[in-house]
Design a protein around this motif. Structure first.
Motif, PDB file in Angstrom:
ATOM      1  N   PRO A  35      -6.652   2.794   1.291  1.00 39.48           N
ATOM      2  CA  PRO A  35      -5.413   3.277   0.686  1.00 39.48           C
ATOM      3  C   PRO A  35      -5.620   3.670  -0.770  1.00 39.48           C
ATOM      4  O   PRO A  35      -6.620   3.309  -1.379  1.00 39.48           O
ATOM      5  N   ARG A  40      -4.204   6.885  -8.908  1.00 41.22           N
ATOM      6  CA  ARG A  40      -3.551   5.588  -8.753  1.00 41.22           C
ATOM      7  C   ARG A  40      -4.513   4.476  -9.189  1.00 41.22           C
ATOM      8  O   ARG A  40      -4.115   3.498  -9.829  1.00 41.22           O
TER       9      ARG A  40
ATOM     10  N   ASP B 428      -5.044  -3.212  -3.303  1.00 37.72           N
ATOM     11  CA  ASP B 428      -4.927  -1.798  -2.925  1.00 37.72           C
ATOM     12  C   ASP B 428      -4.053  -1.629  -1.695  1.00 37.72           C
ATOM     13  O   ASP B 428      -3.178  -0.776  -1.648  1.00 37.72           O
ATOM     14  N   ALA B 429      -4.311  -2.458  -0.688  1.00 37.48           N
ATOM     15  CA  ALA B 429      -3.551  -2.344   0.553  1.00 37.48           C
ATOM     16  C   ALA B 429      -2.095  -2.743   0.316  1.00 37.48           C
ATOM     17  O   ALA B 429      -1.180  -2.144   0.873  1.00 37.48           O
ATOM     18  N   TYR B 431      -0.245  -2.570  -2.512  1.00 37.86           N
ATOM     19  CA  TYR B 431       0.533  -1.570  -3.243  1.00 37.86           C
ATOM     20  C   TYR B 431       0.611  -0.251  -2.486  1.00 37.86           C
ATOM     21  O   TYR B 431       1.576   0.483  -2.623  1.00 37.86           O
ATOM     22  N   GLY B 432      -0.399   0.068  -1.678  1.00 42.89           N
ATOM     23  CA  GLY B 432      -0.401   1.299  -0.894  1.00 42.89           C
ATOM     24  C   GLY B 432      -0.155   2.518  -1.763  1.00 42.89           C
ATOM     25  O   GLY B 432      -0.722   2.643  -2.844  1.00 42.89           O
ATOM     26  N   ALA B 434       2.528   3.094  -3.247  1.00 39.45           N
ATOM     27  CA  ALA B 434       3.485   2.679  -4.288  1.00 39.45           C
ATOM     28  C   ALA B 434       4.773   3.484  -4.251  1.00 39.45           C
ATOM     29  O   ALA B 434       5.428   3.673  -5.280  1.00 39.45           O
ATOM     30  N   TRP B 441       4.178  -3.517  -0.629  1.00 42.40           N
ATOM     31  CA  TRP B 441       4.859  -4.061  -1.805  1.00 42.40           C
ATOM     32  C   TRP B 441       6.364  -3.741  -1.758  1.00 42.40           C
ATOM     33  O   TRP B 441       7.203  -4.611  -1.970  1.00 42.40           O
TER      34      TRP B 441
END
Lengths: 320, 549
Positions: A35, A40, B428-429, B431-432, B434, B441
């Motif tokens: 992801p 980001r 990371d996973a 928040y994706g 976001a 999240w």
């Protein structure tokens, strides 16, 4: 003989290129499954979406996936490793410096562990079932099963902090000479010595025991050759063939697989470079790092096969 | 009429309405000495005036020996050192070595003049006027003027720049709102009234260093051009940076002859390096993994109260949390003093289920602290029709103490029949992307999220809690709350601020969309022979007064 070797080498190297190409595709595809994106990763999860989009556009990381791959590979084959997304600097100097560092650490570890473990294994075999054999075998095995992060911390605490014999950081101060650099690399190489000693020593011991038991050794002894000649010419040449393969394949691990040791001892090797690049989604850096390690694995494997062929009388047409 | 009275009258004539209000509040005993310093600085009262009010001198002599080399272990920056995009503690500490802010937010959350000598607002807090320090030169030789300030701040507020500070300025300041009045005066015309605006251009907003007009942020790494006490000696990406005193610095000459900031991948190697004497200081430590440094006579622990916290959200639009009694019940199961003791060795404040951390002076402390009450929690569950229990999933990230906290919540909730299944994944996973619909999240039924320190609670009050908030993982929508936050942010009046915060705290305790269990302290560590290092909860490290040995 030479022609045979040449053919084999050409074939193996050709296959290696295919392997590396597949590896680059795999890393790329794997990276897409994770992801997040570069913008980001740089700005963090709480950054404004508009900022992330603007940054990705500036970095060129908002392009379609195949376009990004093509851009990278078409430059890579001409020797241009590209720009790091995260650092905004060319990738090549990072890879070269990290590779140099990794080779230095691997070199120091190698120089310590190879003579020590082969000597230990052969000695144990020649005194099979004695107490010293048991000490070497059991301690070797125990050290191998201790994970690096445990042995590293124990060694740092004992040798680095309590006794203050060796520096904790693997990186020597800038401008240090070769001896100073080696001095800094001794402590970090010890966990690797631990890791590999048991494995190599067991291989050497097993091979030696087998060779000592063989008919040709009995013949050599019975025909009255001096013990030294029996050991060096007849026993070891046969006994150490499998060990050489093992040692060679471990070289790949020593160069590319030391993430834990590199991070504990703050050493900028290629392992930690790859880890950081993966975390930052820094694709050009990640690809270059993994392909470098991949190339090393491929090369040492080919070299090990070659060495095996040269040394093994059965695979050698004109051998003595 | 005493001398003091005369002096005060003169000072009052020079002060504006808001500054006078602060003086009134202090004289009436509504704010204490700390509050005077903090609010006085926010509204631009001069240090001399406040010193007079307090009857103390604010000048402090600089102790320590000059000429040391100070070696600091910092976290490896995640990317290029670009003042516009830096968003991590490794990057931000490098920015403030050579760069300076208009205002410094001190460790005790008081604002101190730096490149701005004074600041003040119009009556409703929509226009802020900053007077700039004169005779300040950039390392590259140019004299700093209002043009440089306008360029630096407007760039951060521009949505097209990929700016990390955009989330702070969005809805507050547009690039066109930064206006040069003359060479040494800048006005900020805000999109909405904001009583705490100076914090947004202080060191609290770590991207807001003042750079030469026209400079390229992408090339910053080559020069580290700024106005600070140090200038760049060497920088090596991924390795470290070193700095030497800037001979043209406008302020007192820095003590160290050289500073070395070395990058480390993780905390463990930093701890080992400090113990092994390879560094003199660690920028930041977490209690997890650094237990050996706490209560260790060989280590000097720097311990600062902060607003750093975790938010445990419960989705108000998803069963069983649609009923506020269930949310209250979960919050009532937690034994907060025990949790803080277990997770942080007590180096933490308790949270009261609102963003108002005890460290904020605007926090209304008359609102009672929520304590564990299993009997009440059980009866709330029964009243909600869940006496037989319920099952939910808590999603969170593998970060520092968070997985341990998740287990503590799981165990506590089990006492009232709420079965919590844990789903712990990488940050990371979690928040994706976001954004709503693409992020655990923001989409999960229940979750725990990490929030870093802020000098004022404004961001915590709005983004995760107002109806239109971009980080509203609890999906909390309450018009009364939204209105209260708007009036809190706009208010430039201290007593009004504290009045509103009391109402907000009470409302959030009743609704409990988010559990704020604790606000843990910021910790840094030095060798015992290090003095004069100044650290704040943003993770900034000020080395101008540092010495070793």
């Amino acid at each position: 003989m030479l022609k045979q070797l040449g053919n084999m080498l050409a074939k193996r190297l050709g296959l290696s290129l295919v392997t590396l190409l597949l590896l680059s595709l795999l890393v790329f595809a794997g990276g897409q499954l994770l992801p997040g994106n570069v913008g980001r990763a740089i700005l963090g999860p709480l950054a404004d979406a508009a900022s992330v989009a603007a940054l990705n556009h500036k970095l060129g990381t908002d392009l379609p996936v195949p376009v990004m791959y093509w851009r990278w590979i078409s430059h890579f084959v001409t020797g241009d490793m590209g720009m790091s997304y995260a650092f905004q600097q060319p990738v090549a100097p990072f890879i070269l410096r990290a590779l140099g560092n990794s080779l230095k650490l691997a070199g120091v570890a190698f120089v310590i562990v190879v003579p020590l473990s082969i000597g230990g294994g052969v000695y144990a075999a020649m005194h099979a079932r004695s107490w010293i054999d048991k000490v070497i075998s059991i301690s070797g095995l125990s050290m191998t099963v201790i994970p690096e992060f445990v042995s590293s911390i124990a060694l740092i605490l004992i040798l680095g902090i309590w006794l203050s014999w060796l520096p904790v950081s693997a990186t020597a101060p800038p401008g240090s000479g070769a001896l100073e650099q080696i001095y800094h690399l001794i402590l970090p190489s010890l966990p690797l010595v631990f890791e590999l000693f048991g494995y190599i020593a067991r291989m050497a011991r097993a091979g030696t025991v087998e060779a000592l038991d063989s008919d040709y050794t009995r013949t050599a002894v019975l025909k009255g050759l001096p013990w030294r000649v029996v050991i060096f010419r007849h026993v070891l040449r046969n006994a150490l063939l499998p060990t050489i393969t093992v040692v060679a394949t471990q070289l790949g691990y020593l160069v590319g697989g030391l993430v834990v040791v590199e991070s504990l001892f703050r050493y900028q090797g290629i392992g930690s470079l790859i880890l950081t690049a993966a975390r930052d989604k820094d694709f050009p850096m990640l690809e270059a790092g993994i392909l470098t390690v991949g190339a090393i694995y491929v090369l040492v494997t080919v070299a090990a096969d070659l060495l095996y062929t040269v040394l093994n009388p059965r695979l050698r047409a004109g051998g003595r | 009429v005493t001398n003091k009275k005369l002096w005060l009258d003169r000072a009052r004539r020079e002060a504006n309405d808001m500054q006078n209000h602060v003086i009134d509040e202090f004289l009436a005993g509504h704010i204490d000495r700390r509050g005077l310093l903090r609010h006085g600085t926010a509204y631009g009262l001069s240090a001399v005036l406040m010193g007079g009010l307090l009857g103390v001198s604010t000048q402090k002599a600089r102790a320590g020996t000059p000429g040391s080399t100070v070696r600091v272990a910092i976290v490896t920056p995640t990317g290029a050192i670009n003042p516009v995009t830096v968003a991590d503690i490794g990057g931000l500490v490098l920015l403030q070595q050579t760069g300076e802010f208009l205002i410094i937010d001190d460790p005790d959350l008081m604002l101190k003049p730096c490149l701005a000598t004074s600041w003040s607002a119009n009556k409703d807090g929509t226009v802020w006027t900053f007077k700039l320090r004169q005779g300040v030169k950039f390392i590259s030789g140019k004299t700093m003027t209002a043009d440089d300030v306008v360029y630096s701040i407007a760039r951060l507020a521009d949505p097209k720049q990929g700016s990390n500070a955009l989330s702070a300025f969005k809805g507050v300041l547009d690039p066109t709102g930064v206006v040069k009045v003359d060479d040494h005066t800048v006005e900020f015309h805000l999109s909405a009234p904001n009583g705490n605006f100076p914090y947004l251009v202080s060191s609290d907003n770590y991207n807001a260093i003042i750079l030469p007009a026209g400079s390229d942020a992408g090339a910053y790494e080559k020069t580290f051009d700024g106005t600070g006490p140090f200038k760049l000696d060497t920088f090596s990406a991924g390795q470290g940076a070193s700095f030497v005193p800037n001979p043209g610095y406008w302020g007192p000459k820095p003590l160290p002859a050289r500073t070395e900031l070395t990058f480390f991948a993780d905390q463990q190697s930093q701890v080992l390096a400090l113990q092994g004497g390879q560094v003199d200081m660690i920028q930041q430590i977490a209690v997890q993994g650094a237990q050996g440094l706490i209560n260790n006579p060989q280590v000097n622990l720097i311990n600062i109260r902060a607003s750093t916290h975790r938010q445990v959200h419960m989705r108000c639009d998803m069963a069983p949390f649609t009923d506020k009694r269930v949310r209250q019940a979960v919050a009532l199961t937690l034994d907060r003093p025990a949790i803080v003791k277990g997770l942080f060795r007590g180096l933490s404040d308790l949270g009261n289920d609102s963003p108002f951390a005890p460290v904020y002076p605007s926090t209304n402390k008359s609102v009672a602290q929520r304590a564990m009450d299993i009997a009440q929690a059980k009866s709330l569950m029964a009243a909600a029709g869940l006496a037989g229990g319920a099952e939910v999933t808590l999603t969170t990230e593998q970060l520092q103490e968070i997985p341990d906290y998740a287990v503590l919540i799981q165990n506590a909730a089990a006492e009232i029949g709420l079965k919590i299944n844990l789903k712990i994944e990488t940050s990371d996973a979690y928040y994706g992307q976001a954004t709503y619909g693409n992020s655990d999240w923001l989409d999960s039924q229940m979750g725990i999220t990490d929030y870093g320190h802020r000098g004022v609670p404004n961001v915590f009050l709005s983004a995760p809690l107002v109806s239109t908030g971009t980080w509203n993982s609890a999906h909390f929508k309450n018009p009364a709350y939204d209105a209260l936050v708007a009036s809190y942010v706009a208010s430039t009046d201290l007593s009004v601020q504290r009045d509103v915060s009391g109402k907000i705290e009470t409302l959030l305790l009743d609704e409990t969309p988010i559990i704020f269990g604790y606000f843990y302290n910021y910790l840094a560590a030095t060798a015992p022979n290090v003095t004069g290092v100044k650290v704040n909860a943003i993770s900034q490290v000020f080395l101008a007064g540092a010495s070793v040995g």
